[in-house]
Design an enzyme around this catalytic site. Structure first.
Site, PDB file in Angstrom:
ATOM      1  N   ASP A   1      39.215  36.041  43.907  1.00 21.76           N
ATOM      2  CA  ASP A   1      38.529  35.421  42.773  1.00 21.76           C
ATOM      3  C   ASP A   1      39.385  34.350  42.110  1.00 21.76           C
ATOM      4  O   ASP A   1      38.862  33.328  41.653  1.00 21.76           O
ATOM      5  CB  ASP A   1      38.044  36.457  41.761  1.00 21.76           C
ATOM      6  CG  ASP A   1      39.118  37.383  41.252  1.00 21.76           C
ATOM      7  OD1 ASP A   1      40.267  37.294  41.723  1.00 21.76           O
ATOM      8  OD2 ASP A   1      38.816  38.219  40.371  1.00 21.76           O
ATOM      9  N   CYS A   2      40.702  34.549  42.076  1.00 20.06           N
ATOM     10  CA  CYS A   2      41.587  33.503  41.559  1.00 20.06           C
ATOM     11  C   CYS A   2      41.490  32.257  42.432  1.00 20.06           C
ATOM     12  O   CYS A   2      41.499  31.124  41.933  1.00 20.06           O
ATOM     13  CB  CYS A   2      43.030  33.994  41.516  1.00 20.06           C
ATOM     14  SG  CYS A   2      43.294  35.414  40.438  1.00 20.06           S
TER      15      CYS A   2
END
Length: 759
Positions: free
Chosen positions: A493-494
């Site tokens: 997700d980063c």
């Protein structure tokens, strides 16, 4: 006076090293000569206010560095505050003014290297392992000065519960694990058992421990720390044999399938267990043996203690199969592998193999390790390196990285994760990107460009060294970590949120942005995301989900997919497909199609999605709906979005906002805050779900009510109030993201302002 230094370079180049000149590094330093009388008084007032109100507001507002940055930048909020009265309609100018005020304040909090600093702590078991490890190794006074100790004690006093114990996190009721290790921490720091200057903190803690059965009721990880300190016996622990790392890949659980945090923890811990390491006895250790048990230490039955666990700590009761499993492992590990000749033939080889893994993982992460929990609980890594050789460079490199984990707030010193720099920066940039328009001023432009520069410099550009798959590592090139490039362990997700930001800048003119990021790096990011998708369409966080689940394995043991990560990845890849349709178009489209099905399949009966990394159903629903919308779904063509909107509408409170309790996470059902209070973070997320679900076109009143809550919650300086803790991992352990109160509120106001402009 404590001051936050950004990009702090190494004073000792022998034991501290970097891949990108320490971009994003955050170090707190104490300067006895710093600060005017007014500044010092402001800090003391913040500390006093927290202590006086700690029973009502458990999480710190992370004020110390904010006050420092605002002073250094001479920030002054010149735009008057907007207040929307009960019968008053919100105008476009009202919304834009509130947004503008918030953006100006938030801009002032950006560091010179482009990231947004912030605490990332909240869990109460982070401090004590560091203190215990440094005490055992004889480095406590070298690392933790008098000023550090003052702040350590302040933190423990501030977060001790009324009943005398400590909980798993700042809002948690007391449990045995945290009560025991924090009691020991107080004693190591010099607090007497019977009395002190903070209302007999030790005496109250000891009473809680003894009233609940004593330290033999600590969970496994607590018993392990007590064992290395010498106030518990290793025979009373469930086995953690180093031979585990020999298990072949066809076993249901092996070194390659473990969830990365668990793998890092068990590496160092299994070495200490296999060595049967116990610290050198001291008078304090002998005293602790008599203080934390209701019976004499010599009378304790370690065999009976092995399976004990206080009900306050028992989140997942052990099944019959698990009982059999642990008994079998204990018999095999202790009665066979630990006896001649197997101790020479197998155990010693296993110990060497384990330390090879420890050293590899430490070096590959520049001694930051795999994440908040591994470094904090797997200070076991640092201790294992010291046990192997107290004078080794390996141990000294660990010591050099301890400052990276120290954070100072108005509530004291807390050991945090290595930081959330990339995550916070990517989400913060979304606020400015989504609010971007053609008449953007130079201050906002500068904020955008600095953030872009930070993301560009923080991308992981190489895979781990050597045969990384053999060492239980995976592809990393192209990803972004949670914190900075040095940490080297990218997260899906980063990566997705950072890629989305970089795609925005890629679409801008060279006159606005200057030199753009190499397109090949964008391709690398896409490859990383594609690599992590599972057959079910979901995406994992760190590594492919190749665990072979069996009945007695919880999802905390092996890696699995997450709805938030999947939603974020869909958003980024859908945008990438628009801008770069020539690169792996079919693979990207297949990813999106499968990802959408995964999200739809995971929707709960009430229309929500469970959030794994935030509180909780509102958080998960926000990221799920965002992914569905990016894939072309909308209220009219997607039943899942219609159900999600209904869930949000059904949970709106009478004030017009939303507030979800952290209890939703372990109980896996939506639980509002006590009194159905409002939390601005939840409200911002819910407001965006309604706008993405086209609620403004059907019945805008719920949207206006929510926007009114946010606008009226804004403070005089443009900040928003710190309320309940909003981050989580693995259902039970809460993490504090104080910058969420700015990100999600302002992000929601950008959506709302655009919606008003479109009416």
């Amino acid at each position: 006076m404590w001051r936050l230094r950004i990009g702090a370079k190494a004073k000792d180049n022998t034991h501290l090293f970097t891949t990108n000149n320490y971009v994003g590094r955050q170090i707190w330093e104490f300067d006895a000569n710093a600060g005017s009388p007014e500044e010092l008084a402001e800090v003391e007032e913040a500390r006093r206010n927290f202590s006086n109100n700690r029973s009502r507001f458990k999480a710190s507002a992370d004020l110390l560095w904010r006050m420092q940055f605002l002073r250094e930048k001479k920030f002054e909020q010149k735009i008057p505050r907007v207040i929307v009265e009960d019968a008053e309609k919100i105008t476009y100018e009202d919304a834009k003014t509130a947004l503008r005020r918030g953006l100006l304040y938030f801009t002032a909090l950006q560091a010179d290297d482009g990231h947004w600093p912030a605490e990332n702590a909240g869990s109460i078991f982070f401090n004590a392992p560091f203190v215990i490890c440094l005490y055992i190794t004889g480095h406590l006074e070298k690392i933790f000065t008098h000023e550090h100790r003052v702040e350590l004690l302040r933190y423990m006093y501030n977060h001790q519960n009324e009943d005398g114990g400590w909980g798993l996190h700042v809002e948690s009721p007391s449990n045995m694990f945290c009560s025991v290790i924090n009691y020991i921490c107080l004693r190591i720091l010099g607090v007497e058992a019977g009395h002190d200057d903070k209302g007999s903190a030790c005496a109250r803690a000891r009473k809680w421990i003894l009233d609940h059965g004593g330290a033999t009721y600590s969970p496994l990880i607590g018993k392990a720390w007590l064992s290395v300190l010498g106030v518990y016996d290793w025979s009373g622990c469930k086995p953690i044999p180093p031979e585990f790392w020999f298990l072949p890949s066809f076993f249901p659980v092996n070194g390659g399938t473990l969830w990365i945090y668990l793998r890092d923890i068990f590496m160092g811990l299994s070495y200490l267990y296999g060595k049967n390491f116990v610290a050198t006895s001291t008078p304090l250790i002998l005293q602790l043996r008599e203080e934390i048990y209701p019976e004499p230490y010599t009378n304790i039955s370690w065999r009976q203690a092995r399976n004990r666990c206080a009900k306050e700590d028992l989140y997942y009761p052990q099944s019959f199969l698990q009982d059999l499993f642990w008994k079998g492992v204990h018999v095999f590990s202790e009665n066979i592998l630990n006896r001649w000749p197997f101790n020479n033939l197998i155990r010693q080889r296993a110990l060497r193999t384990t330390m090879e893994l420890v050293h590899y993982h430490d070096e590959a992460t520049r001694y930051i390790t795999g994440g908040s929990v591994p470094k904090v609980i797997a200070v076991f890594h640092m201790l294992a390196c010291w046990v192997e050789d107290p004078e080794s460079d390996y141990f000294k490199k660990h010591l050099a990285r301890v400052p990276d984990f120290i954070w100072i707030g108005e509530d004291g010193l807390k050991i945090q994760s290595f930081g959330s720099q990339v995550w916070d920066t990517a989400l913060s940039l979304h606020v400015f990107i989504d609010g971007f328009d053609d008449d953007v001023d130079e201050e906002i432009r500068s904020t955008l460009l600095k953030g872009y520069d930070y993301l560009e410099k923080s991308q992981v550009t190489e895979n781990p060294p050597g045969d990384y798959m053999k060492m239980f590592r995976h592809m990393a090139k192209g990803g972004w970590t949670f914190s900075d490039q040095d940490q080297g362990w990218p997260v899906s997700d980063c990566t997705a949120e950072s890629l989305e930001c970089c795609l925005f800048f890629e679409s801008m003119s060279s006159e606005f942005i200057g030199k753009k990021m190499d397109v090949e790096k964008l391709y690398d990011a896409v490859d990383f995301l594609l690599y992590l998708q599972s057959d079910n369409g979901g995406i994992t966080a760190w590594q492919p989900a190749d665990g072979k689940l069996v009945e007695f394995i919880e999802d905390a043991v092996v890696e699995h997919e997450y709805v938030e990560c999947t939603g974020s990845a869909i958003v980024a890849l859908a945008q990438f497909n628009k801008q770069f349709p020539g690169y792996k178009k079919e693979e990207v489209e297949r990813f999106i199609t499968k990802g959408v099905k995964y999200i739809e399949d995971l929707q709960m009966v009430d229309g929500s999605w469970y959030g794994n990394w935030g509180v909780c159903f509102i958080y998960g629903t926000f990221f799920a709906v965002r992914g569905l919308v990016a894939a072309g779904k909308c209220y009219n063509n997607c039943e899942a979005i219609r159900r999600a909107v209904r869930f949000i509408l059904d949970t709106q409170n009478t004030e017009g906002g939303w507030g979800e309790s952290y209890l939703s996470c372990p109980r896996k059902k939506y639980i509002p805050l006590i009194g159905n209070k409002t939390n601005v973070v939840n409200t911002g997320q819910a407001l965006m779900v309604l706008i993405m679900g086209n609620q403004m076109k059907r019945d805008p009143l719920p949207v206006h009510r929510a926007a009114k809550v946010l606008i009226n919650s804004q403070m005089d300086n443009g900040d928003f109030p710190q309320q309940e803790i909003m981050g989580v991992f693995k259902m039970n352990v809460m993490l504090h993201f104080p910058t969420y109160r700015n990100m999600f509120t302002l992000w929601a106001l950008t959506h709302y302002t655009k919606a008003l402009r479109g009416l």
